[in-house]
Every structure is written in C-alpha cells, then in structure tokens.
Design a protein around this motif. Structure first.
Motif, PDB file in Angstrom:
ATOM      1  N   SER A  11     -32.801  -4.086  52.123  1.00 21.49           N
ATOM      2  CA  SER A  11     -31.547  -3.857  52.723  1.00 21.49           C
ATOM      3  C   SER A  11     -31.262  -2.395  52.343  1.00 21.49           C
ATOM      4  O   SER A  11     -31.697  -1.671  51.679  1.00 21.49           O
ATOM      5  CB  SER A  11     -30.416  -4.863  52.243  1.00 21.49           C
ATOM      6  N   ARG A  12     -30.276  -1.988  53.181  1.00 20.60           N
ATOM      7  CA  ARG A  12     -29.753  -0.345  52.987  1.00 20.60           C
ATOM      8  C   ARG A  12     -29.350  -0.302  51.332  1.00 20.60           C
ATOM      9  O   ARG A  12     -29.581   0.934  50.845  1.00 20.60           O
ATOM     10  CB  ARG A  12     -28.589  -0.292  53.762  1.00 20.60           C
ATOM     11  N   GLU A  13     -28.622  -1.217  50.802  1.00 16.77           N
ATOM     12  CA  GLU A  13     -28.103  -1.197  49.539  1.00 16.77           C
ATOM     13  C   GLU A  13     -29.286  -1.211  48.396  1.00 16.77           C
ATOM     14  O   GLU A  13     -29.183  -0.405  47.528  1.00 16.77           O
ATOM     15  CB  GLU A  13     -27.124  -2.386  49.143  1.00 16.77           C
ATOM     16  N   GLN A  14     -30.250  -2.055  48.944  1.00 13.95           N
ATOM     17  CA  GLN A  14     -31.503  -2.013  48.033  1.00 13.95           C
ATOM     18  C   GLN A  14     -32.031  -0.799  47.753  1.00 13.95           C
ATOM     19  O   GLN A  14     -32.629  -0.336  46.897  1.00 13.95           O
ATOM     20  CB  GLN A  14     -32.321  -3.057  48.248  1.00 13.95           C
ATOM     21  N   ARG A  15     -32.394  -0.161  49.296  1.00 12.51           N
ATOM     22  CA  ARG A  15     -32.902   1.246  49.426  1.00 12.51           C
ATOM     23  C   ARG A  15     -32.199   2.332  48.563  1.00 12.51           C
ATOM     24  O   ARG A  15     -32.576   3.170  47.772  1.00 12.51           O
ATOM     25  CB  ARG A  15     -33.334   1.570  50.978  1.00 12.51           C
TER      26      ARG A  15
END
Length: 440
Positions: A11-15
């Motif tokens: 996800s964007r947050e994980q990246r």
C-alpha cells in the motif's frame, strides 16, 4: 516477476514507511563512512597516527549500543516513528558539529556522540519497516533495507570524489564533507508528513492497557523468559559486525596508504564494491524467503571466503595491474558480505519477542558492534606492525580478519534457530520460534 509483484502489492503507507526506514539507514551510514575516506588527511591535521584515527571509528561503534538502548526504550514507550525522527536530527547535528572540531580530543568526543545517534537508527527503522510489511515480502525488503548501509557507503564515496576532485581548493577538505553530512536532517520532514506508526506497536499498546502491564514490565518479562536467545543473538551479531567492519572500514585506507591510489581510484573501487553489496544483499534477502534465513547466510559466507585473495590484493595475476583485479575482488566480496547481511533485519525481527521488537533487534545488533569495535583499530595496528618502510601491510591484516569473521558467522548461524514467516501480531505466550522452523 515475483519480486515486482511484492513491490506492487504494498500500500502507499507501506511504501512510505519502507522508504523512510531505508533512507534513514542510508544517510546514517553515509555520515559514518565519510570518516573512512579521510583518515589520512585527519592524521595529518591532528598530528596523530593512523591507528588513532581508526580508534575514533572504533569509539563510534562502541557507543552504538547506548543509542540502541536509549532509543529502543523510547520506541517501546512512544512508538517507532517519533523516536526515529529525534534520532535522525540528533546524528545529523552531531555530524555538522564534527566539521568544526578544533582538535583531536573534541573530534573524539563528537564521534562518541555520533555513535549514540547511529546506534539508535537501525533498530527503529528495521522494526518499523518489518512490522509494517506483509510476511511474504519480508525477505526481499530485508535485503533492500540492509543495503541502505551499502548505499550510504556508495554515497560517501561519490561525495568524497566530488569534493576532492571538483571543489575549489579552499573547500576541498574533510571539514566540507562533514558539513554536507547534516543533510539527513531533511528526512525528518518526509517522515513527519508521510509515515504512520507501526500497527504492531499500536496493537501491543492496546493489549498492555487491557492487561494492566507497563511497557517496562513487558520488556523485563520478555528478557528474563528468553536469556539464551538474547545471548546467542548478541554473539551472532558480534560475528556479523566483525565481518562488515573488518571488510569495509579500513579498505579506503588500504587503497590510499598501502597502494597509493588517489582520490579517483579510491572512489571508483569503493563505488564498485558497494554496487556489488547492494545487488548481493537484495538477492540473498529475496532468496532467503525460499531457502531459509540461515541457509542463505551460510551460502553467502562460504562463497565470500573464496573471494578474499582477490579482494585483499594477495592474489596477483601476472601482467595484470591491481587496478583491474581489485575492483572485481571488491565487487564479489561485498556481494557476499552484504548478501549475508541482507538477511539480518528480517532474521533478527523474526527471532525477537513481540514485546521488545523496538529494543531487542537494534540493541543486540549494536552490542555486537561494541564487541566487534576494536577490529578496526586492531586491523590498523596489525597492518602497521606487518608493514615495511612506513608502508602498512593491509593486505595481510584484511585477509586474516575477514577469514576469521566469515568462519565465525558460519558457525554461529549453523547452531542457531530460525523463525521464518512468524506472525508479528502473535500476542499470547509467544514462542521463541515458529512452527515454520526450517533445518539447514
């Protein structure tokens, strides 16, 4: 294709979280390795011997457990994100202050403080990244994360080459390098705006509140219930740190002081070595998901032993200059050294009990640094003693220490445990190893 699928599944947050953790470790290593390129220049400015400058590197390593412990405790109490920002600001400011050291004593004191900041970053970044990523992608991203260290070394080599080759004479000095070293402070802005807190830590806090347990009680229980695991991991990380620092920190000095290679040659060879490190760490980290953590480490170390003669300059090919063979040896050896290291972030975090994941991996790692710290000074001293006509013999010193370190990592890894794929959200009487434990 599988690696690309793992990238796109985040996800964007994980990246954002992984990017921040990677950059934090990269810039931390960048600040540390700047010193390795200017040991000869510092020796002349402060009127001390090379072993004295190498001792400053050792002091930095020796103080890293202090930083890991302090910032690790903050991470258990306040989360991974805020302590990480404080730590990055701290080591960046100390790096800037180093540029204005008036003498050797002040320089040593600032390197001690820098060691505290450097010691805090790895544990915070690694736990934040590993706790935020899916289990099936940990191997790949562990390999990439650890290569932030090699990327920092590569960046330091490039900045060193840029400053001493292209800057005006008035600015082409070691102090300019340390002024540039303040730039990592800008990463704090990115973390503040884009990185969320670790979901594992948030779940852990909820569990503690329901059970009425303080973070300090939880840490103590986790340590006392697994004393042999803690001792084993500290010894393992001592061997690992002997391997990395024994093959990296004195290598630019070897090129400059023994082989009399200039700025351009030193920059090119160390850059090539770190390209190999980045590739090797990423690949071995990725394949550790399939082979197992311990098997990947042992394979990398066995292959690394074969590369020592070419890397250290001991193996001389007739009619072929060392300027051609050394880059090949440096590439291959660091491919294997960092191949083994690429497995470390995920391996330590999987072995760690959930309640101390903010403290345990980083503290064990940095205690290993403490016990391995003297290898830099010992290498420099041995090289000077084995040298002739004031030319140190780093070929012998590097070869002896690197062989011993490779063998130590192989032995300690072989007798250890594995917890590949363990569930980081596991909360009830957490076992030391998962049901997925794999034999070598």
């Amino acid at each position: 294709m599988q690696a690309w699928r793992l990238f796109t599944s985040l996800s964007r947050e994980q990246r954002n979280t992984f990017t921040a953790s990677f950059l934090g470790w990269t810039l931390d290593a960048f600040d540390f390795f700047l010193l390795t390129f200017v040991q000869v220049k510092l020796k002349d400015d402060f009127h001390v011997g090379l072993p004295a400058i190498a001792f400053a590197l050792s002091l930095t390593l020796m103080m890293r457990p202090v930083g890991a412990f302090i910032f690790g405790l903050l991470a258990e109490r306040y989360g991974r994100r805020i302590p990480l920002m404080i730590d990055i600001l701290f080591y960046s400011i100390i790096e800037l202050c180093t540029a204005f050291s008036p003498n050797y004593a002040v320089f040593l004191f600032l390197r001690i403080l820098f060691g505290i900041g450097m010691g805090g970053e790895w544990g915070l970044g690694a736990s934040l990244a590993m706790e935020s990523l899916p289990a099936e992608s940990r191997g790949l991203f562990s390999g990439i994360l650890q290569q932030g260290y090699a990327c920092g070394y590569l960046l330091a080599a490039l900045v060193y080459g840029l400053v001493f080759s292209f800057f005006p004479a008035a600015l082409a000095n070691w102090r300019t390098l340390f002024v540039i070293g303040v730039l990592p402070a800008l990463l704090v802005v990115y973390i503040r705006l884009n990185v969320p807190e670790s979901p594992v830590w948030e779940r852990q806090q909820q569990r503690h509140r329901r059970a009425g347990i303080s973070p300090w009680q939880s840490i103590w229980q986790a340590i006392t219930s697994r004393p042999f695991l803690f001792i084993y991991v500290i010894i393992l990380m001592t061997a690992f740190n002997c391997l990395s620092h024994g093959t990296q920190d004195n290598y630019p000095t070897f090129l400059q002081a023994q082989l009399k290679i200039g700025v351009t040659g030193t920059t090119i060879i160390t850059a090539i070595a770190n390209v190999g490190a980045i590739i090797g760490g990423t690949l071995f980290g990725y394949y550790s998901q399939r082979w197992g953590r311990r098997r990947a480490i042992i394979i990398a170390c066995c292959l690394g032993i074969i590369m020592i003669p070419l890397w250290s300059g001991w193996l001389k090919i007739p009619n072929v200059s060392l300027l051609y063979t050394l880059p090949i040896g440096a590439f291959l050896l660091q491919f294997m050294v960092q191949g083994a290291w690429g497995v470390v972030p995920v391996h330590l975090n999987e072995l760690s009990p959930t309640d101390v994941r903010g403290t345990f991996p980083g503290f064990a790692y940095q205690l290993g640094n403490l016990f391995a710290a003297q290898i830099i000074f010992a290498q420099a001293l041995l090289a000077v003693n084995l040298g002739q006509q004031k030319i140190p013999n780093y070929t012998a010193a590097l070869g002896i220490f690197s062989l011993a370190a490779f063998l130590a990592v192989i032995i300690m890894t072989a007798i250890g445990q594995e917890a590949r794929g363990i569930d980081f959200m596991y909360t009830k009487d957490e076992p030391e190893i998962s049901a997925q434990e794999q034999p070598i």
